[in-house]
Write an enzyme that holds these catalytic residues in place. Structure first.
Site, PDB file in Angstrom:
ATOM      1  CB  ALA A  66      -8.656  -1.757 -12.169  1.00  0.00           C
ATOM      2  N   GLY A 110      -6.491  -6.430 -10.931  1.00  0.00           N
ATOM      3  CA  GLY A 110      -6.387  -5.830  -9.601  1.00  0.00           C
ATOM      4  C   GLY A 110      -6.941  -6.718  -8.502  1.00  0.00           C
ATOM      5  CD  GLU A 113      -2.208  -5.994 -10.078  1.00  0.00           C
ATOM      6  OE1 GLU A 113      -3.281  -5.502 -10.497  1.00  0.00           O
ATOM      7  OE2 GLU A 113      -1.101  -5.543 -10.377  1.00  0.00           O
ATOM      8  CD  GLU A 133      -3.861  -6.503 -14.949  1.00  0.00           C
ATOM      9  OE1 GLU A 133      -3.531  -7.674 -15.259  1.00  0.00           O
ATOM     10  OE2 GLU A 133      -4.077  -6.156 -13.776  1.00  0.00           O
TER      11      GLU A 133
END
Ligand code: HXC
Length: 259
Positions: A66, A110, A113, A133
């Site tokens: 992200a 992300g 993911e 993270e």
């Protein structure tokens, strides 16, 4: 889509190719990218000329997670009111056609993911997978704490989530995070060829199989088996299934109409 669009979209026969394109940020995933990715996925899913979809990044990064710069000053109210994650990160779950992640370089946070949300992950030798993270005092919140343990088991998933351990392509292959490992120079070609092979099969059969395998993640075995049986019975309503079986008996290639 414009020239400064964060994704590139192409078709290769019956395969839809989406290339993440924020090279300066290692394809960090911001709202604009996720909105366009979601829209492109839904457009391919609705296109009867497309049978499978490939998502790829650059040689250096599939996606480095992200967008930290975008998120750094968000508040709780910002993320809840704007439906961060639910707004556009889970669109991929609505796609019925097979989606292949073709991963070279970093697939972090992300980005990892996103790969986990795809149906098949083809990794180049250079691929690196991590959920870092924790280093930001954040949480792998785009499915990471849920899909990773289902994919590779609790022991390895806890290790990756709690220590930010990075896996190389061979480790990721051994643990079951990826489907295949290929040389970097062949990543796109091999991923497109795999997608083309899949796209040559009957679309409703592919969708039924994808739905059934996903059920295995989400339901107890008895219910999954029941779901699978209904999906199997449904195959007998498909002209492609009759064509496939008769073509085998006639020793000819099937002519699927995707019905
Ligand atoms: C914003 C990022 C970024 C990210 C890299 N960049 N990752 N920008 N968000 N996630 C930017 C850098 O700031 C830098 O910009 C440029 O991309 C190149 O990165 P470098 O760090 O200089 O490259 P390198 O030294 O090769 O290191 C690569 C890297 C590192 C190991 C991948 O960039 C890195 O650790 N990135 C962060 C990975 C991460 O923590 N991901 C999880 C994010 S949180 P400049 O302007 O300096 O050139 C997350 C939450 C998911 O994903 C759950 C909710 C959705």
């Amino acid at each position: 889509m414009t020239d400064d669009s964060p994704i590139r979209v192409e078709t290769h026969g019956r395969v839809g190719l989406i290339t993440l394109h924020r090279p300066q940020q290692l394809n960090a995933l911001n709202d604009a990218l996720m909105d366009e990715l979601g829209a492109a996925l839904l457009a391919f899913d609705a296109d009867p000329g497309i049978g499978a979809i490939v998502i790829t990044g650059s040689d250096k990064a599939f996606a480095a997670g992200a967008d930290i710069e975008a998120m750094a000053d968000w508040t709780f109210m910002d993320v809840t009111q704007d439906n961060f994650i639910t707004r556009n990160w889970e669109t991929i779950r609505a796609v019925r056609k097979p989606v292949i992640a073709a991963v070279a370089g970093y697939a972090m946070g992300g980005g990892c993911e996103l790969a986990l949300a795809c149906d098949i992950v083809v990794a180049a030798e250079s691929a690196r997978f991590a959920l870092p993270e924790i280093k930001l005092a954040m949480l792998p919140g785009a499915g990471g704490t849920q899909r990773l343990p289902r994919a590779i088991g609790k022991a390895k998933a806890m290790d990756m989530c709690l220590s930010a351990r990075m896996l190389d392509a061979q480790e990721a292959d051994r643990y079951g995070l990826v489907s295949r490992v290929v040389p970097d120079a062949e990543l796109l070609e091999r991923s497109l060829a795999l997608a083309a092979q899949i796209a040559s099969f009957s679309l409703p059969a592919l969708a039924a199989i994808k739905e059934s395998v996903n059920r295995a993640w989400e339901s107890p075995l008895t219910e999954g088996i029941l779901f699978e049986r209904r999906a199997l019975y449904g195959r007998f309503a498909s002209s492609d299934a009759h064509e496939g079986m008769h073509a085998f008996l006639d020793k000819r290639r099937p002519d699927f109409q995707h019905r």
